[in-house]
Design a protein around this motif. Structure first.
Motif, PDB file in Angstrom:
ATOM      1  N   ARG A   1      -6.581  -8.456  16.163  1.00  0.00           N
ATOM      2  CA  ARG A   1      -7.965  -8.939  16.098  1.00  0.00           C
ATOM      3  C   ARG A   1      -8.037 -10.441  16.370  1.00  0.00           C
ATOM      4  NH1 ARG A   1     -11.075 -11.189  12.170  1.00  0.00           N
ATOM      5  NH2 ARG A   1      -9.601 -10.783  10.466  1.00  0.00           N
ATOM      6  N   LEU A   2      -7.058 -11.193  15.871  1.00  0.00           N
ATOM      7  CA  LEU A   2      -7.071 -12.643  16.045  1.00  0.00           C
ATOM      8  C   LEU A   2      -6.698 -13.067  17.465  1.00  0.00           C
ATOM      9  CD1 LEU A   2      -5.376 -13.832  12.715  1.00  0.00           C
ATOM     10  CD2 LEU A   2      -7.793 -14.028  13.327  1.00  0.00           C
ATOM     11  N   THR A   3      -5.802 -12.299  18.109  1.00  0.00           N
ATOM     12  CA  THR A   3      -5.253 -12.753  19.391  1.00  0.00           C
ATOM     13  C   THR A   3      -5.605 -11.844  20.566  1.00  0.00           C
ATOM     14  OG1 THR A   3      -3.166 -11.533  19.166  1.00  0.00           O
ATOM     15  CG2 THR A   3      -3.289 -13.722  18.144  1.00  0.00           C
ATOM     16  N   GLY A   4      -5.754 -10.532  20.320  1.00  0.00           N
ATOM     17  CA  GLY A   4      -5.980  -9.592  21.417  1.00  0.00           C
ATOM     18  C   GLY A   4      -4.799  -9.496  22.364  1.00  0.00           C
ATOM     19  N   SER A   5      -3.614  -9.896  21.898  1.00  0.00           N
ATOM     20  CA  SER A   5      -2.452 -10.002  22.779  1.00  0.00           C
ATOM     21  C   SER A   5      -1.331  -9.059  22.361  1.00  0.00           C
ATOM     22  CB  SER A   5      -1.922 -11.442  22.764  1.00  0.00           C
ATOM     23  OG  SER A   5      -0.658 -11.533  23.369  1.00  0.00           O
ATOM     24  N   PRO A   6      -0.828  -8.209  23.270  1.00  0.00           N
ATOM     25  CA  PRO A   6       0.347  -7.389  22.955  1.00  0.00           C
ATOM     26  C   PRO A   6       1.597  -8.234  22.725  1.00  0.00           C
ATOM     27  CG  PRO A   6      -0.253  -7.152  25.272  1.00  0.00           C
ATOM     28  CD  PRO A   6      -1.368  -7.910  24.610  1.00  0.00           C
ATOM     29  N   PHE A   7       1.665  -9.409  23.372  1.00  0.00           N
ATOM     30  CA  PHE A   7       2.824 -10.287  23.171  1.00  0.00           C
ATOM     31  C   PHE A   7       2.903 -10.749  21.721  1.00  0.00           C
ATOM     32  CE2 PHE A   7       4.525 -14.629  22.868  1.00  0.00           C
ATOM     33  CZ  PHE A   7       5.827 -14.390  23.289  1.00  0.00           C
ATOM     34  N   TYR A   8       1.770 -11.117  21.142  1.00  0.00           N
ATOM     35  CA  TYR A   8       1.779 -11.574  19.758  1.00  0.00           C
ATOM     36  C   TYR A   8       2.091 -10.433  18.789  1.00  0.00           C
ATOM     37  CZ  TYR A   8       0.333 -16.399  20.479  1.00  0.00           C
ATOM     38  OH  TYR A   8       0.309 -17.725  20.825  1.00  0.00           O
ATOM     39  N   LEU A   9       1.683  -9.214  19.126  1.00  0.00           N
ATOM     40  CA  LEU A   9       2.083  -8.069  18.303  1.00  0.00           C
ATOM     41  C   LEU A   9       3.608  -7.959  18.251  1.00  0.00           C
ATOM     42  CD1 LEU A   9      -0.453  -5.287  19.381  1.00  0.00           C
ATOM     43  CD2 LEU A   9      -0.245  -6.318  17.115  1.00  0.00           C
ATOM     44  N   GLY A  10       4.238  -8.104  19.410  1.00  0.00           N
ATOM     45  CA  GLY A  10       5.699  -8.062  19.456  1.00  0.00           C
ATOM     46  C   GLY A  10       6.322  -9.241  18.743  1.00  0.00           C
ATOM     47  N   LEU A  11       5.738 -10.435  18.901  1.00  0.00           N
ATOM     48  CA  LEU A  11       6.291 -11.641  18.279  1.00  0.00           C
ATOM     49  C   LEU A  11       6.218 -11.565  16.759  1.00  0.00           C
ATOM     50  CD1 LEU A  11       7.477 -14.474  18.632  1.00  0.00           C
ATOM     51  CD2 LEU A  11       5.129 -15.358  18.748  1.00  0.00           C
ATOM     52  N   VAL A  12       5.112 -11.066  16.226  1.00  0.00           N
ATOM     53  CA  VAL A  12       4.971 -10.947  14.772  1.00  0.00           C
ATOM     54  C   VAL A  12       5.972  -9.938  14.215  1.00  0.00           C
ATOM     55  CG1 VAL A  12       3.421 -10.140  12.943  1.00  0.00           C
ATOM     56  CG2 VAL A  12       2.589 -11.725  14.684  1.00  0.00           C
ATOM     57  N   ALA A  13       6.129  -8.804  14.900  1.00  0.00           N
ATOM     58  CA  ALA A  13       7.131  -7.827  14.465  1.00  0.00           C
ATOM     59  C   ALA A  13       8.534  -8.422  14.539  1.00  0.00           C
ATOM     60  CB  ALA A  13       7.037  -6.567  15.323  1.00  0.00           C
ATOM     61  N   PHE A  14       8.793  -9.186  15.577  1.00  0.00           N
ATOM     62  CA  PHE A  14      10.086  -9.858  15.737  1.00  0.00           C
ATOM     63  C   PHE A  14      10.339 -10.808  14.565  1.00  0.00           C
ATOM     64  CE2 PHE A  14      12.509 -13.549  17.212  1.00  0.00           C
ATOM     65  CZ  PHE A  14      13.618 -12.960  17.791  1.00  0.00           C
ATOM     66  N   SER A  15       9.337 -11.585  14.185  1.00  0.00           N
ATOM     67  CA  SER A  15       9.510 -12.585  13.134  1.00  0.00           C
ATOM     68  C   SER A  15       9.788 -11.960  11.778  1.00  0.00           C
ATOM     69  CB  SER A  15       8.259 -13.476  13.049  1.00  0.00           C
ATOM     70  OG  SER A  15       7.144 -12.742  12.592  1.00  0.00           O
ATOM     71  N   SER A  16       9.288 -10.754  11.552  1.00  0.00           N
ATOM     72  CA  SER A  16       9.490 -10.111  10.250  1.00  0.00           C
ATOM     73  C   SER A  16      10.838  -9.424  10.142  1.00  0.00           C
ATOM     74  CB  SER A  16       8.375  -9.090  10.002  1.00  0.00           C
ATOM     75  OG  SER A  16       8.482  -8.006  10.899  1.00  0.00           O
ATOM     76  N   GLN A  17      11.468  -9.126  11.271  1.00  0.00           N
ATOM     77  CA  GLN A  17      12.681  -8.313  11.236  1.00  0.00           C
ATOM     78  C   GLN A  17      13.941  -9.037  11.699  1.00  0.00           C
ATOM     79  OE1 GLN A  17      11.248  -5.117  13.680  1.00  0.00           O
ATOM     80  NE2 GLN A  17      10.309  -4.033  11.974  1.00  0.00           N
ATOM     81  N   ILE A  18      13.804 -10.110  12.469  1.00  0.00           N
ATOM     82  CA  ILE A  18      15.002 -10.793  12.964  1.00  0.00           C
ATOM     83  C   ILE A  18      15.843 -11.381  11.834  1.00  0.00           C
ATOM     84  CG2 ILE A  18      13.882 -13.026  13.367  1.00  0.00           C
ATOM     85  CD1 ILE A  18      16.605 -11.321  15.547  1.00  0.00           C
ATOM     86  N   PRO A  19      15.257 -11.849  10.701  1.00  0.00           N
ATOM     87  CA  PRO A  19      16.123 -12.337   9.615  1.00  0.00           C
ATOM     88  C   PRO A  19      17.083 -11.274   9.089  1.00  0.00           C
ATOM     89  CG  PRO A  19      13.899 -13.130   9.297  1.00  0.00           C
ATOM     90  CD  PRO A  19      13.838 -12.111  10.404  1.00  0.00           C
ATOM     91  N   ALA A  20      16.637 -10.001   9.090  1.00  0.00           N
ATOM     92  CA  ALA A  20      17.521  -8.927   8.634  1.00  0.00           C
ATOM     93  C   ALA A  20      18.722  -8.784   9.561  1.00  0.00           C
ATOM     94  CB  ALA A  20      16.754  -7.607   8.565  1.00  0.00           C
ATOM     95  N   PHE A  21      18.497  -8.982  10.847  1.00  0.00           N
ATOM     96  CA  PHE A  21      19.585  -8.902  11.825  1.00  0.00           C
ATOM     97  C   PHE A  21      20.628  -9.990  11.580  1.00  0.00           C
ATOM     98  CE2 PHE A  21      21.425  -9.959  15.988  1.00  0.00           C
ATOM     99  CZ  PHE A  21      21.883  -8.717  16.389  1.00  0.00           C
ATOM    100  N   ILE A  22      20.160 -11.167  11.168  1.00  0.00           N
ATOM    101  CA  ILE A  22      21.056 -12.313  11.001  1.00  0.00           C
ATOM    102  C   ILE A  22      21.727 -12.321   9.635  1.00  0.00           C
ATOM    103  CG2 ILE A  22      21.163 -14.840  10.945  1.00  0.00           C
ATOM    104  CD1 ILE A  22      18.766 -14.840  12.889  1.00  0.00           C
ATOM    105  N   PHE A  23      20.953 -12.032   8.581  1.00  0.00           N
ATOM    106  CA  PHE A  23      21.447 -12.273   7.227  1.00  0.00           C
ATOM    107  C   PHE A  23      21.907 -11.026   6.477  1.00  0.00           C
ATOM    108  CE2 PHE A  23      18.675 -15.943   8.049  1.00  0.00           C
ATOM    109  CZ  PHE A  23      19.547 -16.979   7.724  1.00  0.00           C
ATOM    110  N   SER A  24      21.599  -9.821   6.960  1.00  0.00           N
ATOM    111  CA  SER A  24      22.002  -8.614   6.224  1.00  0.00           C
ATOM    112  C   SER A  24      23.509  -8.489   6.032  1.00  0.00           C
ATOM    113  CB  SER A  24      21.457  -7.365   6.921  1.00  0.00           C
ATOM    114  OG  SER A  24      20.090  -7.203   6.649  1.00  0.00           O
TER     115      SER A  24
END
Length: 451
Positions: A72-95
């Motif tokens: 709703r804020l961006t109307g952008s599929p790129f930002y959908l991917g970026l937000v999902a990336f930001s929530s999950q990439i720490p698990a990849f690094i620190f798990s």
């Protein structure tokens, strides 16, 4: 849903009285509906299960509301991917690092800390959204914080199940029940979130999620258990981390299972990340449609959980994993081609069934054969494969969908999942030869059986 939970609860109480505390009771005595919930005979697991039943619904409400808010804020599929990336990439690094600590520290105390921090994050997100101060960059920042917490919380919960199930022969059932609970919440949470977002906005979903953490924290505080972590000589952190990697990648069955999980998480995630686009642009709906789609996936996954909960043994899981992965990938491909809501709902249910059965079967098989002193590290790598691949896939999905469109992006992802299933099927004979001695040592398979 409350009636179902009550029925399960009282069935578990009755079963626990029949079973008393005999850890080596004959599992064949458990029949009928009680077979599906036999792990609930363990008091500690029962508390954990009931606490999660509330908290997980709130988690799914927040996930759906976040994706809709970003779109709703961006109307952008790129930002959908970026937000999902930001929530999950720490698990990849620190798990992987979290896994070392989980093999050394009290897992219940770690979970109390992680769940408290998650509750605080939800309250902050709710405040910013309800006050109208939220921006996409604040969402990304809070998602990074959540990802850091999840790096410890997810492998912690996976490992903790082993600690709180009194009868170890019920471990597979406990994992299947956990997955069923997760997907029951996945069925209810998105549907509730879609209605709330349409009526009063995303902020109320975040507030409800924050309040829901009270249930799981109360359950964790009520649990009476000792950590399964063994006391002994402890190596340096990096040495212990290296030991965990060597163990996992040196044992072909676990390595193969984690590789399949990584591939399907990487290539299957576009169907989830791009769901707001399908619900609005392709199926011409709104937040309610998004909730119904994700809820339908939860229905299929819940059915998969009941299917696995009814099984008494991990024997035959190899074939089940292959079939489930084919259903997962095939469902994604067909969903990408659908332009009718009713057909999309059916296909997403099939996808949910395949996804749940695949991931839960892999989880059960790994937890069955892993060495106890490396359980935390192994499950942290499971988290890395499951959660860590998703942000990469989300980022690829967002960028690729901008270029070639969401349907074709999702179709390609499903095709890769199908290819992964066929490659895993070719390895089954070798995996069976490796696992049969382990099964015999654990008493899962009689000595005379060779296949």
């Amino acid at each position: 849903m409350a009636e179902i939970s009550a029925i399960i609860y009282y069935m578990a109480i009755a079963e626990s009285r029949k079973g008393s505390r005999l850890h080596h009771s004959n599992e064949s005595e458990v029949k009928g509906p009680a077979l599906l919930v036999r792990a609930l005979r363990s008091r500690n697991y029962r508390l954990f299960f009931m606490g999660q039943s509330v908290s997980q619904i709130g988690n799914w409400m927040q996930m759906v509301a976040t994706s809709w808010l970003v779109y709703r804020l961006t109307g952008s599929p790129f930002y959908l991917g970026l937000v999902a990336f930001s929530s999950q990439i720490p698990a990849f690094i620190f798990s992987p690092l979290a896994g070392v600590l989980l093999d050394r520290w009290n897992r219940r105390r770690i979970l109390i800390v992680t769940q408290t921090l998650m509750m605080i994050q939800a309250y902050v997100l709710a405040f910013l959204t309800l006050s109208g101060l939220i921006t996409v960059w604040e969402i990304i920042t809070l998602n990074v914080v959540m990802g850091l917490i999840t790096a410890f919380d997810m492998p912690g919960r996976q490992s903790f199940v082993y600690d709180i199930v009194e009868r170890k022969e019920d471990l597979g059932n406990a994992i299947a029940l956990n997955s069923s609970l997760f997907n029951a919440a996945r069925m209810l949470g998105p549907s509730i979130a879609g209605i709330i977002v349409a009526r009063v906005g995303e902020g109320m979903c975040f507030l409800v999620n924050a309040l829901s953490f009270t249930a799981i924290l109360a359950a964790l505080l009520a649990i009476r258990t000792f950590s399964a972590v063994k006391k002994g000589e402890r190596t340096f952190l990096l040495s212990a981390l290296k030991e965990g990697f060597s163990y996992v990648f040196g044992f072909l069955p676990i390595k193969s299972l984690l590789s399949l999980i990584f591939l399907t998480s990487l290539m299957g995630v576009p169907a989830v990340v791009l769901m707001p686009i399908f619900s609005s642009t392709i199926l011409h709906g709104g937040p309610e449609t998004l909730g119904f789609l994700l809820g339908a996936s939860g229905v299929g996954a819940l059915a998969g959980g009941f299917f696995l909960a009814s099984r008494r043994s991990v024997l035959g899981f190899g074939r089940i994993i292959v079939v489930a992965t084919l259903l997962y990938g095939g469902g994604i491909v067909a969903f990408a081609l659908s332009r009718h809501l009713w057909l999309s709902l059916i296909l997403i249910m099939i996808t949910g069934f395949g996804m749940m059965v695949q991931f839960a079967s892999c989880n059960t098989l790994i937890q069955t054969v892993v060495d106890e002193d490396k359980r935390g590290r192994t499950m942290s790598l499971y988290t890395t494969s499951f959660m860590g691949a998703s942000p990469i896939g989300a980022l690829i999905a967002g960028g690729l969908a901008t270029i070639i469109g969401a349907p074709l992006t999702v179709l390609l992802g499903g095709s890769f999942c199908i290819a992964g299933a066929l490659a895993f099927a070719q390895k089954l004979p070798v995996l069976r030869e490796t696992l049969f001695p382990v099964y015999k040592r654990l008493g899962i398979m009689p000595e005379g059986i060779g296949k």
